[in-house]
Design an enzyme around this catalytic site. Structure first.
Site, PDB file in Angstrom:
ATOM      1  N   TRP A 169       3.849  -7.932 -10.270  1.00  0.00           N
ATOM      2  CA  TRP A 169       5.149  -8.588 -10.447  1.00  0.00           C
ATOM      3  C   TRP A 169       6.046  -8.509  -9.217  1.00  0.00           C
ATOM      4  O   TRP A 169       7.054  -9.186  -9.155  1.00  0.00           O
ATOM      5  CB  TRP A 169       5.908  -7.924 -11.614  1.00  0.00           C
ATOM      6  N   ASN A 170       5.719  -7.669  -8.245  1.00  0.00           N
ATOM      7  CA  ASN A 170       6.735  -7.385  -7.221  1.00  0.00           C
ATOM      8  C   ASN A 170       6.964  -8.534  -6.243  1.00  0.00           C
ATOM      9  O   ASN A 170       8.104  -8.803  -5.864  1.00  0.00           O
ATOM     10  CB  ASN A 170       6.428  -6.070  -6.484  1.00  0.00           C
ATOM     11  N   GLU A 267      -6.330  -5.036  -3.329  1.00  0.00           N
ATOM     12  CA  GLU A 267      -5.152  -4.652  -2.542  1.00  0.00           C
ATOM     13  C   GLU A 267      -4.361  -3.701  -3.431  1.00  0.00           C
ATOM     14  O   GLU A 267      -3.762  -4.133  -4.419  1.00  0.00           O
ATOM     15  CB  GLU A 267      -4.304  -5.883  -2.189  1.00  0.00           C
ATOM     16  N   CYS A 302       4.130  -2.414  -1.700  1.00  0.00           N
ATOM     17  CA  CYS A 302       2.971  -1.568  -1.421  1.00  0.00           C
ATOM     18  C   CYS A 302       3.019  -1.031   0.002  1.00  0.00           C
ATOM     19  O   CYS A 302       2.535   0.055   0.274  1.00  0.00           O
ATOM     20  CB  CYS A 302       1.703  -2.357  -1.644  1.00  0.00           C
ATOM     21  N   GLU A 481      -6.830  -9.688   3.378  1.00  0.00           N
ATOM     22  CA  GLU A 481      -6.207 -10.948   2.974  1.00  0.00           C
ATOM     23  C   GLU A 481      -5.524 -11.558   4.186  1.00  0.00           C
ATOM     24  O   GLU A 481      -5.344 -10.894   5.209  1.00  0.00           O
ATOM     25  CB  GLU A 481      -5.219 -10.721   1.830  1.00  0.00           C
TER      26      GLU A 481
HETATM   27  P1  NAD Z   1      -0.639  -2.977 -12.265  1.00  0.00           P
HETATM   28  O1  NAD Z   1      -1.912  -2.477 -11.706  1.00  0.00           O
HETATM   29  O2  NAD Z   1      -0.102  -2.317 -13.476  1.00  0.00           O
HETATM   30  O3  NAD Z   1      -0.798  -4.525 -12.667  1.00  0.00           O
HETATM   31  C1  NAD Z   1      -1.198  -5.496 -11.725  1.00  0.00           C
HETATM   32  C2  NAD Z   1      -1.849  -6.645 -12.473  1.00  0.00           C
HETATM   33  O4  NAD Z   1      -3.080  -6.189 -13.017  1.00  0.00           O
HETATM   34  C3  NAD Z   1      -1.034  -7.166 -13.660  1.00  0.00           C
HETATM   35  O5  NAD Z   1      -1.216  -8.547 -13.771  1.00  0.00           O
HETATM   36  C4  NAD Z   1      -1.683  -6.436 -14.834  1.00  0.00           C
HETATM   37  O6  NAD Z   1      -1.521  -7.104 -16.059  1.00  0.00           O
HETATM   38  C5  NAD Z   1      -3.132  -6.406 -14.414  1.00  0.00           C
HETATM   39  N1  NAD Z   1      -3.946  -5.334 -14.973  1.00  0.00           N
HETATM   40  C6  NAD Z   1      -3.547  -4.091 -15.349  1.00  0.00           C
HETATM   41  N2  NAD Z   1      -4.605  -3.393 -15.820  1.00  0.00           N
HETATM   42  C7  NAD Z   1      -5.686  -4.199 -15.720  1.00  0.00           C
HETATM   43  C8  NAD Z   1      -7.072  -4.059 -16.038  1.00  0.00           C
HETATM   44  N3  NAD Z   1      -7.563  -2.929 -16.552  1.00  0.00           N
HETATM   45  N4  NAD Z   1      -7.910  -5.085 -15.795  1.00  0.00           N
HETATM   46  C9  NAD Z   1      -7.439  -6.235 -15.243  1.00  0.00           C
HETATM   47  N5  NAD Z   1      -6.137  -6.438 -14.945  1.00  0.00           N
HETATM   48  C10 NAD Z   1      -5.268  -5.430 -15.174  1.00  0.00           C
HETATM   49  O7  NAD Z   1       0.413  -2.985 -11.081  1.00  0.00           O
HETATM   50  P2  NAD Z   1       1.949  -3.414 -11.121  1.00  0.00           P
HETATM   51  O8  NAD Z   1       2.738  -2.330 -11.756  1.00  0.00           O
HETATM   52  O9  NAD Z   1       2.079  -4.790 -11.670  1.00  0.00           O
HETATM   53  O10 NAD Z   1       2.277  -3.487  -9.547  1.00  0.00           O
HETATM   54  C11 NAD Z   1       2.561  -2.361  -8.793  1.00  0.00           C
HETATM   55  C12 NAD Z   1       1.344  -1.876  -8.048  1.00  0.00           C
HETATM   56  O11 NAD Z   1       0.802  -2.933  -7.263  1.00  0.00           O
HETATM   57  C13 NAD Z   1       1.688  -0.783  -7.048  1.00  0.00           C
HETATM   58  O12 NAD Z   1       0.743   0.264  -7.125  1.00  0.00           O
HETATM   59  C14 NAD Z   1       1.592  -1.466  -5.692  1.00  0.00           C
HETATM   60  O13 NAD Z   1       1.316  -0.634  -4.628  1.00  0.00           O
HETATM   61  C15 NAD Z   1       0.537  -2.474  -5.932  1.00  0.00           C
HETATM   62  N6  NAD Z   1       0.682  -3.583  -4.964  1.00  0.00           N
HETATM   63  C16 NAD Z   1      -0.195  -3.665  -3.904  1.00  0.00           C
HETATM   64  C17 NAD Z   1      -0.055  -4.672  -2.963  1.00  0.00           C
HETATM   65  C18 NAD Z   1      -0.998  -4.786  -1.784  1.00  0.00           C
HETATM   66  O14 NAD Z   1      -1.042  -5.845  -1.158  1.00  0.00           O
HETATM   67  N7  NAD Z   1      -1.752  -3.761  -1.438  1.00  0.00           N
HETATM   68  C19 NAD Z   1       0.972  -5.593  -3.085  1.00  0.00           C
HETATM   69  C20 NAD Z   1       1.842  -5.478  -4.156  1.00  0.00           C
HETATM   70  C21 NAD Z   1       1.671  -4.470  -5.100  1.00  0.00           C
END
Ligand code: NAD
Length: 501
Positions: A169-170, A267, A302, A481
């Protein structure tokens, strides 16, 4: 499934944020149609602490419909002239730009991010990514291979098939486009699993893409990770999974990919170090800390520079200057033009962040500085606002110093030994990004060679750029990416063809 609203072929640039919301609330986008889902999840407007609208709690049936649509659209899309695919993406980019103000306002309402400092820029980058990859279509080239003269050997690049793109969502639009723009140009069709916390701007952009692309090429479904996300990653017709999100969910996604032996790119999180040397330009480094910590995104990034190491000779001036500037950031209504900093996404995330601050407070001698002024109740609900927070004098093994917080909390440490600070910066399982601030070319060269991170910068703190490869080392992820390389590596398969003459 009932079909509710066929996407019209006229431009959307007269729609307001409210019009867009009315269109995409309670809907998935499957096979060119905005289709109601089975049950409703509440999407909150965090700055108001009230329900913004509903969104589907999609499950196996919706996943099957979306993957089925993507699969049916594949033969035609995969064989469409690559430049034509690129042109269609570029057209969609122009229309997203024409609609960007309304969609940016919708993004601000669902994420709590400030319109002026964050959401408008996110729309611009999302359109730019479509345009960038649209222009790379002619680069989907193969090679001819020198071989025996009686043999002609060549390689080609083929699309993988149906790509599952799962996003958080971020920065939902940028992260979606980073995946789907290269996947589409390479001839794949996609199913995006949008974040259940902030799906609407993503759906709006996908509706625009569907005005230009054949039905079924881009599908967006919304649902919870464990149900909808797992059903998508486990679907037998998904040929590639590209995931951005937390480390914990990333491990599960990787496991699902392993079960079916499909490629997975990840990522994940970070705890990125910023090293400020004694010869750094103070002004520039302080501005870089604010940009790098993504304070205007409430630190929900992130790559946030959440561990800052400042040389002892600059430490006091750096902290005092940083505090002064953070005091001036205006925290408030995300839709107000004067606002720099909006809200945390939800109550759970805020509680997580506060828990880390409490763990730091419990450390003897640690100092916690909360800067800036929280908004008064009235035009906004104050619950999810949070001040930029600096933590000083914290041991390196405190959870706030070594785990990802994903909030506006930054740990600042003093150093005087170069080898020790490099070791401290590298003492993390993450390896997403790092910066070093110095006037010395040799220090910069040495540090950039030795820092264990996928994206290392000197005297600046840029965000993701389409033509700079981006991706983490260690538990920060797998694969890259952005760039042409990411399109070829993530979204094509290479075939060797050998002709005997
Ligand atoms: P999250 O892992 O809870 O959710 C991310 C997405 O994955 C959502 O759409 C969620 O519904 C889905 N999801 C959750 N569990 C799943 C599963 N078991 N199987 C398939 N899909 C699943 O993360 P969040 O709270 O939405 O975002 C924050 C996290 O994202 C932080 O840890 C941040 O560091 C990371 N992030 C990384 C990057 C990067 O480019 N490295 C960029 C932005 C955010």
């Amino acid at each position: 499934m009932e079909t509710s609203d066929i996407i019209p072929s006229r431009p959307f640039d007269d729609l307001s944020a409210e019009d867009w919301l009315a269109r995409v609330a309670d809907r998935n986008l499957i096979d060119g149609d905005l289709t109601p889902g089975p049950a409703t999840l509440d999407v909150m407007e965090p700055a108001q602490m009230r329900r913004l609208a509903g969104t589907p709690a999609s499950g196996e049936d919706e996943v099957a419909a979306a993957v089925g649509a993507a699969r049916a659209a594949l033969p035609h899309w995969a064989t469409t002239n690559a430049r034509q695919r690129g042109r269609l993406l570029a057209k969609a980019a122009r229309e997203i730009t024409a609609c960007s103000e309304a969609i940016a306002r919708l993004l601000a309402r669902e994420t709590g991010k400030a319109l002026a400092t964050e959401c408008r820029g996110e729309l611009a980058v999302a359109a730019d990514l479509l345009e960038f990859y649209g222009g790379l279509a002619p680069e989907l080239k193969g090679e001819t291979v020198p071989f025996d003269p009686s043999v002609f050997a060549t390689t080609t690049r083929e699309p993988l098939g149906v790509v599952a793109a799962i996003v958080p969502w971020n920065v939902p639009l940028v992260l979606t486009m980073l995946k789907i723009a290269p996947a589409l140009v390479a001839g794949n069709t996609v199913v995006v699993k949008a974040s259940e916390e902030a799906p609407f701007a993503t759906l709006a952009c996908a509706v625009i893409l569907n005005r230009f692309l054949p039905a079924g090429v881009v599908n967006v479904i919304v649902g919870e990770g464990p149900s909808c996300g797992t059903a998508l990653t486990a679907h037998p017709d998904v040929a590639k999974i590209t995931f951005t999100g937390s480390e914990a969910a990333g491990r599960k996604v990787y496991g699902e990919g392993a079960k079916r032996i499909v490629p997975v790119s990840l990522e994940l999180g970070g705890k990125s170090p910023m090293i400020v040397c004694g010869d750094a330009e103070l002004d520039r480094a302080v501005a870089g800390a604010i940009a790098g910590m993504r304070f205007t995104r409430q630190g929900q990034s992130c790559t946030a520079a959440s561990r800052i190491y400042v040389h002892a000779s600059l430490y006091d001036a750096f902290v005092s200057d940083l505090c002064g500037r953070l005091e001036t950031l205006r925290i408030g209504d995300p839709l107000d033009e004067a606002t720099d900093v909006g809200t945390i996404i939800n109550t759970r995330q805020k509680a997580t962040i506060e828990r880390y601050v409490k763990l730091a407070e419990a450390s003897p001698g640690a100092r916690i500085l909360r800067l800036g002024t929280l908004p008064e109740p009235g035009p906004v609900a104050p619950d999810l606002f949070m001040q930029p927070t600096l933590i000083l004098d914290l041991p390196a093994d405190n959870p706030a110093a070594c785990e990802e917080i994903f909030g506006p909390v930054c740990v600042i440490s003093k150093w005087d030994d170069y080898e020790e600070v490099l070791a401290a910066a590298n003492a993390s399982p993450y390896g997403l990004a790092a910066t070093v601030w110095t006037d010395s070319l040799s220090t910069a060269l040495d540090a950039t060679r030795r820092l264990n991170a996928g994206y290392v910068q000197v005297n600046q703190n840029l965000t993701i750029q389409p033509n700079l490869s981006y991706g983490g080392f260690g538990v920060s992820g797998l694969g890259k990416e952005a760039t042409l390389e990411a399109m070829l590596e993530n979204f094509t398969r290479k075939k060797t063809i050998v002709f005997a003459m």
